[in-house]
Design a protein around this motif. Sequence first.
Motif, short mmCIF file in Angstrom:
data_model
loop_
_atom_site.label_atom_id
_atom_site.label_comp_id
_atom_site.label_asym_id
_atom_site.label_seq_id
_atom_site.Cartn_x
_atom_site.Cartn_y
_atom_site.Cartn_z
N GLU B 163 0.80 -1.24 0.00
CA GLU B 163 0.00 0.00 0.00
C GLU B 163 0.83 1.29 0.00
OE1 GLU B 163 -3.68 0.26 1.76
OE2 GLU B 163 -3.75 -1.81 2.47
N PRO B 164 1.58 1.51 -1.05
CA PRO B 164 2.48 2.66 -1.08
C PRO B 164 1.75 4.00 -1.22
CG PRO B 164 2.49 1.58 -3.19
CD PRO B 164 1.66 0.72 -2.28
N THR B 165 0.53 4.00 -1.68
CA THR B 165 -0.11 5.30 -1.93
C THR B 165 -1.06 5.69 -0.81
OG1 THR B 165 -2.00 4.34 -3.08
CG2 THR B 165 -0.06 4.85 -4.40
N LYS B 166 -1.09 4.87 0.22
CA LYS B 166 -2.00 5.17 1.32
C LYS B 166 -1.65 6.53 1.92
CE LYS B 166 -1.84 2.91 5.34
NZ LYS B 166 -1.80 1.60 5.99
N GLY B 167 -2.62 7.39 1.98
CA GLY B 167 -2.41 8.68 2.64
C GLY B 167 -1.61 9.67 1.84
N LEU B 168 -1.48 9.45 0.56
CA LEU B 168 -0.73 10.41 -0.23
C LEU B 168 -1.66 11.35 -0.98
CD1 LEU B 168 2.27 8.44 -1.72
CD2 LEU B 168 2.01 9.58 0.46
N ALA B 169 -1.19 12.56 -1.17
CA ALA B 169 -1.95 13.52 -1.95
C ALA B 169 -2.06 13.02 -3.39
CB ALA B 169 -1.24 14.87 -1.93
N PRO B 170 -3.15 13.35 -4.05
CA PRO B 170 -3.37 12.84 -5.40
C PRO B 170 -2.16 13.03 -6.30
CG PRO B 170 -5.23 14.12 -4.67
CD PRO B 170 -4.22 14.21 -3.59
N PRO B 188 10.76 -6.75 -11.18
CA PRO B 188 9.36 -7.14 -10.96
C PRO B 188 8.89 -6.65 -9.59
CG PRO B 188 10.82 -9.03 -10.71
CD PRO B 188 11.67 -7.91 -11.22
N VAL B 189 7.62 -6.33 -9.50
CA VAL B 189 7.06 -5.79 -8.26
C VAL B 189 5.84 -6.60 -7.87
CG1 VAL B 189 5.98 -3.79 -7.17
CG2 VAL B 189 7.85 -3.45 -8.79
N LEU B 190 5.77 -6.97 -6.59
CA LEU B 190 4.54 -7.52 -6.05
C LEU B 190 3.93 -6.43 -5.18
CD1 LEU B 190 2.52 -9.80 -5.53
CD2 LEU B 190 4.00 -10.62 -3.68
N LEU B 191 2.76 -5.96 -5.60
CA LEU B 191 2.20 -4.74 -5.01
C LEU B 191 0.87 -5.03 -4.33
CD1 LEU B 191 2.22 -1.52 -4.98
CD2 LEU B 191 0.88 -1.68 -7.07
N VAL B 192 0.70 -4.52 -3.12
CA VAL B 192 -0.62 -4.53 -2.50
C VAL B 192 -1.16 -3.13 -2.65
CG1 VAL B 192 -1.89 -4.78 -0.35
CG2 VAL B 192 0.00 -6.31 -0.84
N GLU B 193 -2.36 -2.98 -3.15
CA GLU B 193 -2.86 -1.64 -3.41
C GLU B 193 -4.37 -1.62 -3.33
OE1 GLU B 193 -1.10 1.56 -4.09
OE2 GLU B 193 -3.16 1.78 -3.39
N GLN B 194 -4.90 -0.58 -2.69
CA GLN B 194 -6.35 -0.42 -2.61
C GLN B 194 -6.86 0.55 -3.68
OE1 GLN B 194 -8.19 -2.17 -0.84
NE2 GLN B 194 -7.18 -2.72 1.09
N ASN B 195 -5.98 1.41 -4.11
CA ASN B 195 -6.40 2.43 -5.06
C ASN B 195 -6.44 1.82 -6.47
OD1 ASN B 195 -6.53 4.59 -6.86
ND2 ASN B 195 -5.41 5.94 -5.45
N LEU B 196 -7.67 1.54 -6.93
CA LEU B 196 -7.81 0.79 -8.18
C LEU B 196 -7.33 1.58 -9.37
CD1 LEU B 196 -11.08 -1.27 -7.74
CD2 LEU B 196 -8.71 -1.86 -7.25
N ALA B 197 -7.31 2.91 -9.24
CA ALA B 197 -6.78 3.72 -10.34
C ALA B 197 -5.30 3.42 -10.53
CB ALA B 197 -6.98 5.20 -10.03
N VAL B 198 -4.61 3.29 -9.40
CA VAL B 198 -3.20 2.95 -9.47
C VAL B 198 -3.04 1.55 -10.05
CG1 VAL B 198 -1.12 2.56 -8.10
CG2 VAL B 198 -2.64 4.46 -7.56
N VAL B 199 -3.90 0.65 -9.56
CA VAL B 199 -3.83 -0.72 -10.06
C VAL B 199 -4.00 -0.73 -11.57
CG1 VAL B 199 -4.99 -2.96 -10.05
CG2 VAL B 199 -4.69 -1.69 -7.91
N ARG B 200 -5.00 0.03 -12.02
CA ARG B 200 -5.29 0.03 -13.45
C ARG B 200 -4.07 0.51 -14.22
NH1 ARG B 200 -9.91 3.34 -14.88
NH2 ARG B 200 -11.07 1.53 -14.16
N ARG B 201 -3.40 1.49 -13.68
CA ARG B 201 -2.28 2.05 -14.39
C ARG B 201 -1.08 1.11 -14.43
NH1 ARG B 201 0.26 8.00 -14.24
NH2 ARG B 201 2.25 7.46 -15.16
N LEU B 202 -0.85 0.36 -13.32
CA LEU B 202 0.39 -0.37 -13.18
C LEU B 202 0.30 -1.86 -13.46
CD1 LEU B 202 1.74 1.11 -9.83
CD2 LEU B 202 2.47 1.68 -12.14
N ALA B 203 -0.80 -2.45 -13.04
CA ALA B 203 -0.77 -3.89 -12.87
C ALA B 203 -0.85 -4.66 -14.17
CB ALA B 203 -1.90 -4.31 -11.96
N LYS B 204 -0.07 -5.71 -14.23
CA LYS B 204 -0.13 -6.61 -15.35
C LYS B 204 -0.94 -7.83 -14.92
CE LYS B 204 3.19 -9.17 -17.02
NZ LYS B 204 4.54 -9.60 -17.22
#
Lengths: 369, 243, 296, 375, 247
Positions: B163-170, B188-204
């Motif tokens: 969760e790297p974007t938790k609590g960060l300004a847009p 390679p990165v294994l990422l836990v993320e709640q922000n689906l916008a970020v997921v959409r941008r990054l995740a394969k």
Amino acid sequence: MTNSVVEAPPAQVPDELAPGHSRWHGVRPFLPLVALVVAAIVPYSTANLPGIFEGPLNSPGTLQLLAICLVFGGLAAGYDLLFGRTGMLSFGHALYFAAGVYGTDILVTRAGLPLWQAALLAITGGTILAALLGAVALRTVGIAFAMVTLAFAQVGAILVARDFYGWTGGEEGLPLDVSGLPPALVGVANTVNLYWLALAYLALVVFVVHRVSGSPTGRVLAGLRDDERRIGVLGLDPYRFKLVAFTLAGGLASAGGVVYCLIVGGASPHITSSELTLSLLVMVVLGGPGTRWGPVLGGILYMYLDHRLTAFGTSDAVNNLPAFLSHPLSQPLFVLGTVFILAVYFFPGGLTSLRTRLHPLLTTLHRRP
Amino acid sequence: MSVEPVLAVDDLSVRIAGLHILQGVSFTVAPTGVTVLLGRNGVGKTTTLRAIVGLTPRNGEVRGTIRMGAQSLLARPTHRLVRGGLGYVPEDRCVFAGLTVAENLRLAERRGTTPAYDKVFALFPELDRRGRQRAGSLSGGQQQMLAIGRVLLNDNRLLLVDEPTKGLAPKVVTEVAEVLERVAESVPVLLVEQNLAVVRRLAKDAVVLSAGKVAWTGNAQELLLETALTKSLLGVGSGEVHA
Amino acid sequence: MSDVVLLTLTGLGLAALYFLVASGLSLVFGLADVLNFAHGLFLGVGAYATWWAAGNLPGAGSDGFGFVVAVAFGVLAGALVAVLVELVLIRPLYSRTIEQVLVTVGLSLAGVALLQATWGADPRPFPRPAWTRDVTGVLGANVPNAGLLLIVAAAVVLGGLLAFLRWTRYGLVIRAGVENREMVTALGIDVRKAFTLVFALGGAAAALAGALGGVYFGTVSPGQGGSLLIFAFIVVVIGGMGSVVGSAYAAVAVGLLQQFVNYYGTSGLGDLCVVGLLAAVLLLRPQGLAGKVAHA
Amino acid sequence: GSPQDTASGGGDSAAPVKVGLVYSQSGPLASYGKQYIEGFKAGLDYATKGTGKVGDRKIELTEADDAGDPAKAVSAAKDLIGKGSKIIAGSTSSGVALQVAPIAAQNKVLFISGPAATDAVTGANKYTFRSGRQSYQDVVTAKSFIGDATGKKVVVFAQDGAFGDANEAAVKKVIGGAGATVSSVRAPASATEFTPFASQIKAAKPDLLFVAWAGTTAPAMWQTLDQQGVLSSTTVVTGLDIRASWPTFGAAGGKISFLSHYFDGASDTEAAKAAKAKIPGGTLDLFHPDGFAAAQMVVRAVTEGGDDVDKMIKALEGWQFDGVKGPMTIRAEDHALLQPMYQAKLSGSGTTFTAAAQKSLTGDETAPPVTQMKG
Amino acid sequence: MLATRGLTWRIGEVAIVDSVYLDLAPGEFLGVIGPNGAGKTSLFNLITGLRRPTEGRILLDSEDITALPPHRRARLGLGRTFQASSVFGSLTVRENVRLAVQAHRGGSMKLWRRAAADREVAAAADAALDRVGLHHRGTALAGTLAHGEKRKLEIALLLAGEPRVMLLDEPMAGVSAEDVPELVEVIKSLTGDSGRSVLMVEHHMDVILELADRIAVMHHGALLACDTPDTVMANATVQEAYLGESL
Ligand SMILES: Nc1ncnc2c1ncn2[C@@H]1O[C@H](COP(=O)(O)OP(=O)(O)OP(=O)(O)O)[C@@H](O)[C@H]1O
Ligand SMILES: Nc1ncnc2c1ncn2[C@@H]1O[C@H](COP(=O)(O)OP(=O)(O)OP(=O)(O)O)[C@@H](O)[C@H]1O
Ligand SMILES: CC(C)C[C@H](N)C(=O)O
Ligand SMILES: [Mg+2]
Ligand SMILES: [Mg+2]
């Protein structure tokens, strides 16, 4: 260093605040009463427990030892109100105990007051002392708090050692003048009364601590242990609650001092030492901080070992060992210290954690036909 | 897929204090790009990452296998794993509050490699400017930058980021996403993320956990496109993903 | 005038002794976050090992180079015991402050009892070079050489520790590890080694204090370490936990205060003043003289 | 029934006599305790002519460790009394003696205090006796070093607390009473640096310095007094401690005038020879005579009193006997034990020191003033 | 209702919070946004009394509360959540909330009552737990909760105190996407009734836009703007300094 805040004792839900859900649910409230009754009739038993006590249960020596153990059980339970339940690490709790012991002794022996007046004054004085010193010490937190309380206790120790006007007897201590005491509290034949007195004290402390922990105030104290800032933001003044706990614990310790003074028949500077506070901490940790019975058991066990290991050290069993074993083992403190160390590794969480740790074993045994 | 995965988790079970938190989790992480670990609060995402880096609490018990290449990761001490190229950015940032920003970074330097300070400072100029400030007095977002900066100082074979974007300004979220995107080009990165916008941008690839088990694995973009699927797995329609 | 010189220099000697005891304590307490009540044991080990070496170790003796060998042996023994204690007893207990208290209290009881079981309760004469019994005239005052030796040793230890903390990476690792051990390992650092090192240093400093304390007192006895410990604790706290420089300032303050008050005031007042100083410092500046403000 | 029935000794004439010994087997005073018990056993052997019996009755010893803690001593004493001991002996430290004495009185058993030096044991109650010397006797011995005290200046250097208070008071009474001006320098028992006190003493320019200091810091204290020139500028008197401590005086030892309770070779009595023959190592030390005398008193009490404590007391009061130190008298009025005391000099170097008696004082010469029996 | 007058907090030369004038009307929902490190949390700390301002005043109902300790302010109806969850880790979830209820209702200084016997407190606590959807976790130790659950518990603690002014510091941070709408509903319901005012820091812009009547923008400790959402969003500086290009 940033980390000047003492880590709160290992998380323990106070029994009183934890949800109760065991088969024993209906019986449990009565267990303490049963224990009390059993403890109260111990002096009628002539049972011999060889190796555990020197004489039969009802012999004066055994009762005296038990009485001391019970007082310390109560003292540890009172200290746990500070440490285990509120998260305050005081290194000066012995001071209030000593105030009770020396207060009673001086008022009876030097001022010639009747016991009940002396006891009342000593307890009141000890409580007021705790309130005053607590009010100052509680301006600090964490290790600083521990050290300020230690400093106050150290002043107490210095004053006792200085022997102003010959009041305290300095390093020689002050034997209690028993001439004005109720005859029932004097003499070896009456040791049983001291035992009952100690038992009553223990019961009182356990009851008070239990009652307070389960009260609205106790809930706040438990909260303070976790996060003091949070308590403030909820609208409660942390300082006030801590002071109440500190004063109450100080008062209980003074009362213990009165009882101890009667049992031992005097005061000696051992009880003003910083080691005593440290032992209180050890007792509580040995038993399990923040639990109802842990500190009591820890206190009883500690004092039992402290007194009995001297006999163990001189027993034949030890003397017949080869020198490299018998020499250390004949040092009571060596054995006591080793017991602490082993306890940490074998009963983490204190004696009371044994129950949960033994639970699986017990249930398997139970299932066998 | 024929490519060897960089990380293979097989039948991973974790018990903590008697609770069966992970119950036979299996998934792989591809050698390139971002694999995202999704799931609701409390399903065990953090627990999974911590099991991989060997940080399960003492009262916990780990079963199963975790392999990076040919090497089994279980039962190896954390510091070895990390020196072997496993970077970990924890959920609560865990910057050393009493140390300065510069000291936090210096601590992360590994022997034998040249720390890539220029790379980190280019991404987060703030860290350069605040070198002498105690990390504990940084704002939440600044602390997150420091936590990410710390692992980027070194070369890694795999990054675990919780969760790297938790609590960060847009704006910073965007920046972090960009950073991760760039990082993922080489590691390679294994990422836990709640922000689906970020997921959409990054995740394969995506792995979705539910109640301690793997509920879905597959292509992340496909997952996000299928409203019904995201709704059932994550409880949100992809349309509701906040921008 | 010579009174003031004498009191100042002997006060500094006392301060040096406090500092030597406190430095190891402060290191372990401040850096490894272990309230080490067994510190007195390390002192005792250092003193007894030096004492033993002077009598039994080939090459060691009570004078000249032999004495240096004996002290080195004592310091080594102290460091070794400290390392063993860390590896076996403390390692499983990091961040469990309260259990550490139990173990180190147990250790101090058992260890001191063991010393007593082996070498008896009575003080033994401590081997020391003859010149340490003499005095040096400074501005008309007879200043004991043992005190001057302590001052030199304390200065060397202070310098050495500062260099270690400032110029090696260990200082950083240790400070970070105190806050969050897990995270330090997650940065690829074997934090356990760093902590063992802290104990080794703490033990060595304590052992040196024990050996030089033996020179100063002229005897060695099992409980000697424990009696110095309370003032060392006070020094550590006044100085700000974990700050070696703070401990040095505090040691000087405590040593001089005690000395002058004991001379100009009535008996026992020196100790009371020190305790008063502790309470005052903590109430006005809870983080100690050199401590930094803890962050909320 | 009664919750607790105290075992009673019974009148069986062949039953063993139970004697409880409560002393320090561990703790800081363990060495003193060891001498005491060795002395006691030798004394018992001597007084019973090797039989360990009084008449047909065996003397059955039960030992308990107090570790120097009065609370433990009280527990042990209660235990022993509960099990039928009519005689308790021991008490290595004054604190223990003072707290056990009232227990003896409350339970009407005989208590024979050991090495504890405090004056307060004398006359504590009619059940309490002592088998060792008391501080006052030390001070009287010290006085013998200055001859005529008139106009002399005496300084007492003592630690804070009861032990120091008692010594200071005794010096004021004994030496001050003989015409000297007495002042005192006191230091906390915990002090580790003695220069301020040495300076104060020096500034006072005394004709005699009386030092009452016990504990592990004593060697540092002596060294400082020596370094600051106190020892060479005046007569310094102090009590001679156990042999093991002699080497710790170092060079200072030769400059001090010692008053001594006892050291090997101070006397050559029958009892001393018997004791020497019996104790392990064959060298007598400070507290062997105390144990020895205690055993003699126990045998006397049992022989004359059987199981009757009042008779025991009668038998002991006023009793004169030959102890290790020589003729001893138990003063009837307050149970003070009048006994010889010694002046001694220490010589030697390294680890081998010897003490030599300069002069011995008789029990009458060192007799403390009679105190009122308190209970 | 709540107002700050030239509120300033300096550390050395640096103004962390720089002369902030803020007015919160009864019933108003004021969103606070700003880059990381802008001083939002610090502003909250000043208002709730955890830090003392170097200059300026804080008014609650036009009464000066600048010098009051945190608990007195809370008593006056000021409640907050923390950015990093701070719950009572060794108490159960239910006890956490009961403690908050009890703190609010008074009667905490009762040493001789049975806490568990107070049905009203228990009922109010359960109601608060229901509202954030944590009822089923009532007996869990708060310390073992997953992150998102802790955030909900924070809100429950706040609710229990029935504050008149609520300060929420990033309540959505770390909450799983699914639960965001639910939590938004909870927060919305807080403001619907009575003239309760809210000050909320949040980085999720959609949440802010949905809830806030006005938005205050902080930058380098100062108040950059305080206006309706539309105006603020249109502000070029806000765009550039805070929002950046949207994902
Ligand atoms: N030390 C622990 N002791 C007991 N339970 C724990 C512990 N750590 C985690 N848990 C439990 O394990 C479950 C999974 O936790 P985890 O932190 O892995 O969830 P998560 O998926 O990361 O959630 P979030 O999105 O909120 O961060 C939770 O129910 C949590 O309460
Ligand atoms: N005690 C302190 N010492 C020094 N600087 C501090 C201190 N506390 C806060 N700061 C600085 O003040 C600034 C504001 O911090 P604050 O936590 O209020 O930011 P924020 O707006 O809440 O940010 P975020 O959204 O990231 O949480 C930051 O730059 C921070 O580094
Ligand atoms: C053993 C002796 C030193 C006894 C000591 N004089 C005391 O009275 O305590
Ligand atoms: Mg998580
Ligand atoms: Mg913030």
